[in-house]
Design a protein around this motif. Structure first.
Motif, PDB file in Angstrom:
ATOM      1  N   VAL A 170       1.108  -1.599   0.229  1.00 60.86           N
ATOM      2  CA  VAL A 170       0.031   0.155  -0.179  1.00 60.86           C
ATOM      3  C   VAL A 170       0.697   1.499  -0.162  1.00 60.86           C
ATOM      4  O   VAL A 170       0.424   2.537  -0.551  1.00 60.86           O
ATOM      5  N   TRP A 173       2.429   1.888  -3.853  1.00 64.19           N
ATOM      6  CA  TRP A 173       0.558   2.630  -4.322  1.00 64.19           C
ATOM      7  C   TRP A 173       1.078   4.305  -4.593  1.00 64.19           C
ATOM      8  O   TRP A 173       0.611   4.445  -5.808  1.00 64.19           O
ATOM      9  N   CYS A 300      -8.759  -5.745   4.050  1.00 65.00           N
ATOM     10  CA  CYS A 300      -9.995  -4.945   3.769  1.00 65.00           C
ATOM     11  C   CYS A 300     -10.553  -5.293   3.015  1.00 65.00           C
ATOM     12  O   CYS A 300     -11.418  -5.073   3.299  1.00 65.00           O
ATOM     13  N   THR A 301     -10.219  -6.178   2.143  1.00 64.11           N
ATOM     14  CA  THR A 301     -11.206  -7.011   0.968  1.00 64.11           C
ATOM     15  C   THR A 301     -11.517  -7.968   1.273  1.00 64.11           C
ATOM     16  O   THR A 301     -12.267  -9.051   0.852  1.00 64.11           O
ATOM     17  N   GLY A 462      -7.836  -9.634  -3.889  1.00 63.59           N
ATOM     18  CA  GLY A 462      -6.569  -9.634  -4.937  1.00 63.59           C
ATOM     19  C   GLY A 462      -7.195  -8.421  -5.895  1.00 63.59           C
ATOM     20  O   GLY A 462      -7.207  -8.908  -6.770  1.00 63.59           O
TER      21      GLY A 462
HETATM   22  C1  UN1 Z   1      -5.704  -4.117   2.263  1.00 64.11           C
HETATM   23  O1  UN1 Z   1      -6.446  -5.463   2.010  1.00 64.11           O
HETATM   24  O2  UN1 Z   1      -5.391  -3.324   2.509  1.00 64.11           O
HETATM   25  O3  UN1 Z   1      -7.324  -6.485  -3.047  1.00 64.11           O
HETATM   26  C2  UN1 Z   1      -5.179  -3.747   0.352  1.00 64.11           C
HETATM   27  C3  UN1 Z   1      -6.941  -7.181  -2.467  1.00 64.11           C
HETATM   28  C4  UN1 Z   1      -5.429  -6.374  -2.620  1.00 64.11           C
HETATM   29  C5  UN1 Z   1      -5.069  -5.182  -1.751  1.00 64.11           C
HETATM   30  C6  UN1 Z   1      -5.518  -5.010  -0.345  1.00 64.11           C
HETATM   31  N1  UN1 Z   1      -4.703  -6.309  -3.325  1.00 64.11           N
HETATM   32  O4  UN1 Z   1      -6.969  -7.852  -1.312  1.00 64.11           O
END
Ligand code: UN1
Length: 513
Positions: A170, A173, A300-301, A462
């Motif tokens: 992160v 990015w 977070c996803t 992902g």
């Molecule tokens: C996060 O959990 O802060 O889309 C980022 C995803 C990863 C990034 C997650 N490429 O799960």
């Protein structure tokens, strides 16, 4: 194991005790004796320590960054891109070492550690191309012999606050885009993962040095929330990009907003997959299980909720229970394991608390949770991924717990499923598993998912770096990574040039002297 880790630390320049901050080409010492100690959740051992940045350290960094910006902004963007390209190459060379340290310091599986470094490489490649595409529009002036266009300039210092779960990607990015846009960066990583940050700083510092880049373009400050607060309250930092909990984001957004700075927030998710009666259930199973247990549910996803059509509910639940029975939990550096530890014992306590709360609200666990004990789990951070049948309006279901707890909810109609999917305060990622085109398009339409990311026949986690990454509602509204996310790192300037012999005013106003 110990020897391997030690050689990786050596390779990445991590000592037993590290300085708190560095600037582009120089690794600086800290004035503070306070230490951050980094313990691995894998085996509970102390990996190394690092000094916390004091207010004096922080100020010195900001002054250096301000000076560096004056030079860096004059380097042509494609040349800045060339340096980011070399950073990408340096990451390729260090992929194994850095990925392994990510896995050991944070606890995610080795595959995911390597994947995280791959995301860094990918964003560097993206940023290199972008460095030649920082396009502004031209528009037709309403006045004769006038030209109007807009151009994009760098902002200055970009403050980056990152979370433990993606301890390096992160940051990259943000940094890769910020750098090609002509900004300088100050990074405040999570206090739980300072060493991977130091490793990245060493890697980029070498690249900068080889290119004679001014000191202070990329900086690192270590510490807890108080260090982050120095940055959020500092009007010398025009943009703060923060990734973490909604609670943290609200504080950052308020502090930065109070001084009319810009913030880019990427906060909590409460992501659901709708499993339709038209879904390919085998494919859905992979998406759901990886989404829920990958990174031990600490993305977070991560998939937190499955909204399953009543006609396939029992069959799919049976498949899930069977798959969970086959999960191997243990040392994430051992590639045979699917699930590693949580980040620390506080996270384990939050996991247990959520399970209790879920049971108290009536949740029915079809796969029970537990904390694993024994020599292999000595850090006390290993938990069993679990599954509960719930109602969407349970308080605990509305809340993001960063742990592998998967909630199952039954639905009858697609509109009901979409309402359930949208019926949480967060709006990051969402997905539908269906082979029915009408359903898929309805889910993606304005009447469908309210999230920043909406997928079909792919899970919630992902995401690739090429798309804009972020979400709505309590997820904070920011967009990082691909697409036109770069605009957040620049200021837009509208320019009107008069090349006539008169000075006509817009809107037909007459003003003769
Ligand atoms: C996060 O959990 O802060 O889309 C980022 C995803 C990863 C990034 C997650 N490429 O799960």
């Amino acid at each position: 194991m110990t020897t391997d880790i030690q050689s990786i630390l050596n390779r990445l320049g991590i000592k037993a005790d590290n300085a708190a901050y560095s600037t582009g080409s120089n690794w600086g010492g800290a004035t503070n004796t306070e230490k951050l100690e980094s313990y691995s959740p894998v085996d509970g051992k102390l990996i190394a320590s690092a000094s916390v940045a004091s207010v004096t350290d922080y100020d010195a960094i900001v002054v250096k960054a301000e000076t560096a910006f004056k030079e860096w902004r004059t380097v042509p963007a494609p040349k800045r891109g060339e340096i980011v390209r070399q950073f990408g190459d340096a990451l390729r060379e260090n992929k194994e070492a850095l990925g392994t340290l990510v896995s050991y310091e944070m606890g995610k599986s080795l595959q995911e550690g390597f994947g995280e470094v791959q995301e860094m490489i990918d964003i560097c490649d993206f940023a290199v191309g972008l460095s030649r595409q920082l396009y502004g529009l031209t528009m037709h002036s309403e006045r004769p012999s006038h030209r109007m266009y807009e151009q994009w300039h760098p902002l200055g210092i970009v403050g980056i606050i990152s979370a433990f779960n993606f301890p390096v990607a992160v940051w990259s990015w943000n940094a890769a885009l910020a750098l090609v846009c002509g900004n300088v960066c100050i990074w405040k990583p999570s206090e739980k993962t300072p060493l991977t940050a130091i490793a990245c700083q060493h890697i980029i510092a070498k690249v900068f040095k080889a290119n004679n880049v001014a000191e202070g373009v990329c900086n690192l400050v270590l510490g807890d929330r108080t260090v982050g607060e120095l940055m959020t309250n500092d009007s010398r930092v025009p943009l703060v990009s923060a990734t973490g909990s909604t609670r943290m984001g609200k504080a950052v957004g308020a502090a930065v907003g109070a001084r009319l700075g810009k913030s880019l927030l990427e906060l909590g998710g409460n992501n659901a997959i709708i499993i339709s009666e038209h879904a390919d259930l085998d494919m859905s199973l992979i998406g759901a299980v990886f989404g829920a247990v990958g990174t031990a549910g600490q993305r977070c996803t991560s998939t937190r909720r499955l909204i399953i059509h009543e006609s396939v509910y029992d069959a799919f639940t049976a498949k899930l229970v069977k798959a969970y029975g086959q999960l191997r939990i243990g040392d994430p550096l051992d590639q045979n394991n699917h699930v590693g530890p949580l980040i620390d014992t506080d996270a384990v306590a939050a996991y247990l608390d959520s399970i209790e709360k879920c049971k108290a609200e009536g949740g029915n666990f079809v796969v029970e949770g537990d904390v694993l004990s024994g020599d292999a789990y000595a850090s006390g951070c290993y938990v069993k991924p679990c599954i509960a049948e719930v109602q969407n309006d349970y308080k605990i279901v509305q809340h993001e717990t960063f742990a592998p707890i998967l909630y199952l909810i039954k639905y009858k109609t697609l509109d009901e499923a979409i309402a359930l999917q949208n019926g949480v305060p967060q709006g990051l990622s969402s997905a539908i598993m269906t082979l029915n085109l009408r359903e898929a398009e309805h889910f993606l339409s304005a009447k469908g998912s309210d999230c920043g990311i909406a997928n079909v026949n792919i899970g919630t986690s992902g995401a690739e770096i090429g798309g804009a990454f972020g979400g709505e509602k309590e997820t904070g509204g920011g967009r990082e990574s691909g697409s036109d996310a770069w605009r957040a790192y620049m200021r837009r300037q509208t320019n009107t040039i008069n090349y006539s012999n008169t000075l006509p005013l817009a809107q037909g106003i007459k003003f003769d002297l």
